[in-house]
Structures are given as structure tokens and as C-alpha cells.
Design a protein around this motif. Sequence first.
Motif, PDB file in Angstrom:
ATOM      1  N   LYS A 195       5.922 130.645  55.610  1.00  0.00           N
ATOM      2  CA  LYS A 195       5.790 129.964  57.122  1.00  0.00           C
ATOM      3  C   LYS A 195       6.748 130.558  57.717  1.00  0.00           C
ATOM      4  CE  LYS A 195       6.390 125.816  54.804  1.00  0.00           C
ATOM      5  NZ  LYS A 195       5.976 125.338  53.687  1.00  0.00           N
ATOM      6  N   LEU A 197       8.919 133.973  58.805  1.00  0.00           N
ATOM      7  CA  LEU A 197       9.002 135.442  58.460  1.00  0.00           C
ATOM      8  C   LEU A 197      10.020 136.073  59.283  1.00  0.00           C
ATOM      9  CD1 LEU A 197       7.672 137.753  57.204  1.00  0.00           C
ATOM     10  CD2 LEU A 197       6.048 137.995  59.011  1.00  0.00           C
ATOM     11  N   LEU A 272      -0.277 136.780  56.123  1.00  0.00           N
ATOM     12  CA  LEU A 272       0.613 136.070  57.301  1.00  0.00           C
ATOM     13  C   LEU A 272      -0.204 135.026  58.057  1.00  0.00           C
ATOM     14  CD1 LEU A 272       2.501 139.372  58.385  1.00  0.00           C
ATOM     15  CD2 LEU A 272       3.132 137.808  56.169  1.00  0.00           C
ATOM     16  N   SER A 273      -1.301 134.664  57.798  1.00  0.00           N
ATOM     17  CA  SER A 273      -2.038 133.934  58.776  1.00  0.00           C
ATOM     18  C   SER A 273      -1.682 132.449  58.937  1.00  0.00           C
ATOM     19  CB  SER A 273      -3.481 133.680  58.202  1.00  0.00           C
ATOM     20  OG  SER A 273      -3.520 133.138  57.299  1.00  0.00           O
ATOM     21  N   VAL A 275       1.789 131.807  58.969  1.00  0.00           N
ATOM     22  CA  VAL A 275       3.252 131.775  59.239  1.00  0.00           C
ATOM     23  C   VAL A 275       3.353 131.104  60.565  1.00  0.00           C
ATOM     24  CG1 VAL A 275       5.005 133.448  59.958  1.00  0.00           C
ATOM     25  CG2 VAL A 275       3.804 134.051  58.012  1.00  0.00           C
ATOM     26  N   LYS A 276       4.547 130.322  60.617  1.00  0.00           N
ATOM     27  CA  LYS A 276       4.469 129.479  61.630  1.00  0.00           C
ATOM     28  C   LYS A 276       5.875 129.771  62.467  1.00  0.00           C
ATOM     29  CE  LYS A 276       2.197 125.182  60.426  1.00  0.00           C
ATOM     30  NZ  LYS A 276       2.666 123.824  59.616  1.00  0.00           N
ATOM     31  N   LEU A 278       8.152 133.191  63.405  1.00  0.00           N
ATOM     32  CA  LEU A 278       8.167 134.482  63.383  1.00  0.00           C
ATOM     33  C   LEU A 278       9.655 134.973  64.237  1.00  0.00           C
ATOM     34  CD1 LEU A 278       7.537 137.611  62.716  1.00  0.00           C
ATOM     35  CD2 LEU A 278       5.714 137.484  64.697  1.00  0.00           C
ATOM     36  N   CYS A 302      -0.142 137.672  62.145  1.00  0.00           N
ATOM     37  CA  CYS A 302       0.174 136.498  62.204  1.00  0.00           C
ATOM     38  C   CYS A 302      -0.746 135.677  63.147  1.00  0.00           C
ATOM     39  CB  CYS A 302       1.614 136.006  62.856  1.00  0.00           C
ATOM     40  SG  CYS A 302       3.194 136.861  61.587  1.00  0.00           S
ATOM     41  N   LYS A 303      -1.693 134.910  62.605  1.00  0.00           N
ATOM     42  CA  LYS A 303      -2.686 134.415  63.333  1.00  0.00           C
ATOM     43  C   LYS A 303      -2.584 132.994  63.560  1.00  0.00           C
ATOM     44  CE  LYS A 303      -6.134 137.796  62.495  1.00  0.00           C
ATOM     45  NZ  LYS A 303      -5.642 138.619  61.172  1.00  0.00           N
ATOM     46  N   GLU A 304      -1.766 132.401  63.188  1.00  0.00           N
ATOM     47  CA  GLU A 304      -1.465 130.748  63.300  1.00  0.00           C
ATOM     48  C   GLU A 304      -1.460 130.587  65.000  1.00  0.00           C
ATOM     49  OE1 GLU A 304      -0.819 127.783  61.423  1.00  0.00           O
ATOM     50  OE2 GLU A 304      -0.696 126.968  63.448  1.00  0.00           O
ATOM     51  N   LEU A 307       1.995 129.721  66.306  1.00  0.00           N
ATOM     52  CA  LEU A 307       3.166 130.449  65.939  1.00  0.00           C
ATOM     53  C   LEU A 307       4.297 130.266  67.016  1.00  0.00           C
ATOM     54  CD1 LEU A 307       4.254 132.949  64.054  1.00  0.00           C
ATOM     55  CD2 LEU A 307       3.272 134.391  65.554  1.00  0.00           C
ATOM     56  N   LYS A 309       7.923 131.993  68.161  1.00  0.00           N
ATOM     57  CA  LYS A 309       8.310 133.534  67.960  1.00  0.00           C
ATOM     58  C   LYS A 309       9.898 133.490  68.743  1.00  0.00           C
ATOM     59  CE  LYS A 309       3.917 135.008  69.598  1.00  0.00           C
ATOM     60  NZ  LYS A 309       3.577 134.062  70.589  1.00  0.00           N
TER      61      LYS A 309
END
Length: 558
Positions: A195, A197, A272-273, A275-276, A278, A302-304, A307, A309
Motif C-alpha cells: 500500500k 511505496l 503496484l496497482s 498502492v495507495k 506514493l 500505480c493504478k489505484e 492514489l 502522492k
Amino acid sequence: MDIFKVLTRGASVKKETGLKAKAADYSVINEKNANHKKDNNEGQITKELDFFRNKRIISEVENGKEEKTRENDLNEGDDSGSEDGEIIKPVITNAAEASALRKSYKGNVSGSDVPLPIGSFEDLISRFSFDKRLLNNLVENGFTEPTPIQNECIPVALNNRDILACGPTGSGKTLAFLIPLVQQIIDDKHTSGLKGLIISPTKELASQIFIECFKLSHKIFLEKKRPLQVALLSKSLGAKLKNKVISDKKYDIIISTPLRLIDVVKKEALDLSRVKHLIFDEADKLFDKTFVEQSDDILSACKEPALRKAMFSATIPSSVEEIAQSIMMDPIRVIIGHKEAANTNIEQKLIFCGNEEGKLIAIRQLVQEGEFKPPIIIFLESIARAKALYHELMYDRINVDVIHAERTVLQRDRIIERFKSGELWCLICTDVLARGIDFKGVNLVINYDVPESSQAYVHRIGRTGRAGRSGKAVTFYTKQDSVAIKPIINVMKQSGCEVSKWMDKMAKLTKREKESIKNGKAHTERKQITTVPKTDRIKRRRQQEMIVASKRRKNEGL
Ligand SMILES: Nc1ncnc2c1ncn2[C@@H]1O[C@H](COP(=O)(O)OP(=O)(O)OP(=O)(O)O)[C@@H](O)[C@H]1O
């Protein structure tokens, strides 16, 4: 005893009294503070990064041994949450208090619906149901009060907002992104898999972030008493993921350099899809021409949709701000201090050396004048020059070693460990160690070569003056640096250093000069580093060749 003798004293002298005692004791240099320093540094060295212990932690995490220890820890009791009903009143409760606090540390926070800063770590309990185990880990590691960048960034992240953060070197940006990340993983305990990264431009920095994150998540358990799992994406972990020896669902947080991560993701060994969160540490580096493609690949993987950032650095040039604004959703911008300045705890100085020979003479002069007080880091622009200076200073019998990209990971780790423990007093390096690395007690940074940009300068000198300590930075320049030195003078001005009239006049950059700095063309080729006459150099080389030939003959049994 004269300073030169102290500096050239070998490691064998230290062994007599023990490494820690010696590492702590620069008493000959500053006798007045001897006892005080000894107490401080001894604690620091044991508590700070015991490097080989850290190496063990990295491999134990990969091999799953750590989990066993953590399971045992679980039996000691889980005191997460705030079930005891104790309500702690937040220190910052309204906009007026927030504004006064921001003014005290020159904080500039902008964006829509900016949350109030925290006034203390305890504020987090009442405002965000902060995990008590996490608070305990902070206190146990000696973090009792947040630093300004933490006051601002922790509530922003816990409100699940994108952040663009810029704060001075050594001001605690790592914890500013790690504390909310660990809390968010705890809050999200029902979903498993990766979750969080964190991307860092160098292996050394990634490893340092991992250790901080590991300490912060100690004894923290998620659903079904599973310990929160953090990993450094090392070469061996990458191989294990690729060979499916380890499932990519195992870890909650991964810290990696861009290339290693992309390699594993492209081989479909890490998904990585989901990952919430980044986080790009040293974001300006990760979005400059060296890394921008890789960073973009990571963002695409990272497709969530939700996400979050975050970008952190001590320097955020406007080009990076533009990128940040384009990839982030309604970000909050946190700036502590002046965006173009260096840490104000650092005393900055320029030394004109005339030409290349003059630089070696200047170093020897610093030694003679007692200004060469260890621990010292010396930065040079290339591997060849770093090696050449290393040989020159070795010849002067200074306790020195060198790190650059051609040294193996093991060599680099060992040298860093020796420098951190105080066994090694002077570290020569290229920009590979310019960013992020937290050597706590560095006294002096020497820019043997003028750095290529004002940002590089801020990061290099930021290896001293960390966590509230003071430090010194000296930059050597020659006639050929007349353009490259200008941005450095401007940083000095912005940081409040005294700048003489002639320097001020000299600092003005023409449009053409700005362009040449931007394109990295402000430097011309530098002359080789050496003060030894050519005939002596030939003699030295011949001697060296004879020794090698004699060794070879011996090995061949001739
Ligand atoms: N709240 C705190 N209280 C005391 N010390 C702290 C606190 N937060 C961080 N530190 C210490 O401050 C030092 C610098 O922190 P950190 O490495 O995160 O700086 P940074 O801002 O990321 O610097 P750089 O820009 O060079 O990467 C570290 O030794 C860290 O342990």
C-alpha cells in the motif's frame, strides 16, 4: 599536539581505547567540550545507525526471521489505539494559533482547505486517533517534539491530501512522510498487499529510509496479529520476488530506487496497482532528466484511483513545481524557510584558490590553521578527481577514504559505517552522497569543486548542520569558476550569510550565463589534481609497477 598529527593518526591508536570512546572523543581538537561531546556522541553512536545491525535487519526482513521476533513481541501486549479514554487536548486549536506557529518557523502553507498544523505529537491522538504504539516508537527513538516540516506535513497527509513539501536539509522530512504513512497503513489494516511505496534516487538513501521506517513500525500489528511489514527492495529481494520465493503481497511498505523497482515491476514480480500512498523523496532529482522517465513509469504502474502522492525535497525548482502540479490532485504546498536557501545553521564560506594547484594548498592550509576539524566530507565533481584527491591526502597521511559509483556496495557500506562510527575522519565523495544521507555530527563540508547548480550546493553542504546542530561549509573556486560560483553566492545571500560588496556585484547572472548553467556548461575541463612534480610522479609510478611485478613473480613461483 598539533592538529596535523591528530588528523593523520591511524585507526590502530583508536583500538586501544575502544572505537566508541574514540569516535566520541575529538578532545584534542576541542578539549573544553571533551566530556560533553563524549557523552553526547556515545549515546548517538549506539542509538544511531549501527550499520551492520542494519544490514542484518534488511536480510532478516527478507528471510522472514524478523516476523518470529515480532510474534513474540505481540505477546507483550498490544497497546495500540486509545481505549483508556484519556483525551489529550490539541495544542493548536484555531487559525490564529496556527498562524502564530507558522510565523515562528517561517512556514508558508497554501492550497485549498489547509488543515491546522500539529503543535505536538500528542495532538495526533485527539485529532487523528493516532496509534499509541506508533507514538511510543517515536518517543523511544528520541523524537518527542515535531520539527516544523512535521508540524505541517503530518496532518496534511493524514487528511489524505497530496503534498509538495520543501524544507531545509536535516530538518526531519523523512519522518514527515513516514509517520503519517505508517498510521495510514494501520488504519487500512483490513486490506493486505503493498500500500505504501517510497522512491529514493540512491541505494544508500533508500536503505536509510528503510531503517527509519523499520524502527517506526516496531511492534505494530495489523489484522490477525500480522506485523506491519516494511522492506527495502534490494537486489536479493528483487530476485526472490522474480523467482516467486516471496509473494509480492507480503509487504505493506516498500522502499526502492527507481530502476530496481521498474525492473521487478516489468517482470510482473511486483504489483503496484493497489498502492495507495506514493512518496518521492528528493523529488526534484527524481523528476530531473536522469530519472523523469522512470518516475513516470512508476506513476503509470500505480493504478489505484485514490492514489495519494507526495513529493519532498530541500530544493524544489519551478520546473519541478510545474510537474508536481500536473500530476497531483489539488495538492497542499508546504514550504519551510526560504525555498532557494540553505540551512541557516551552516556557516558558509568561499575560498579563492587561483588555480587547481591552489586547492591542494588551501586544504593543507586548513589543516595547518586547525580549521580541518573532523568529521569532514569533501565533494568533487568526478570519480577520477575523487580518486586523485584521495591519493594526495593519503600521501599526506590524513585519515581518509573515498566513495564513488565505482566502489562496490560492500565497500561503500563499510566506509559509511567507519565514517559514522568515527573511525574514519575524512570522507571524499562524488555527488552520490550529496543528498539525504544523515551523518549526524559532520563538522565541515568542503566543496573541492564548485557544484554544478545551486540545488546541488544546498544538498552537499546540507550534510552538516543537521537536526539543529551547527556546521561549516567551505567552497573552493578558481578563475575558471567565475560563472559557476554565481548561483552559490546567491544561495549564501538568501541564507542570510554576509556577502561582501564585490561578491554581491559578481553574483549577477546574465541571460547567457543562466543558460550555460542550466545546460551544465558553466565548467571547463579541470586540470589534474596533484602538487607532485612530473618527474616524481613518474618515479612513484615506476616504483608501483616494480612492486606489482615483483608480487606477480612471487605468485608465479619464479
Ligand atoms: N522530531 C524530531 N526530533 C528530533 N530529531 C529529529 C526529529 N525528526 C527528525 N529528526 C532527526 O533529524 C535528522 C535529519 O532528519 P532527516 O534525515 O529526515 O532530514 P531531511 O530533512 O530529510 O534532510 P535532507 O534534505 O538532507 O534529506 C535525523 O537524524 C533525524 O533522526
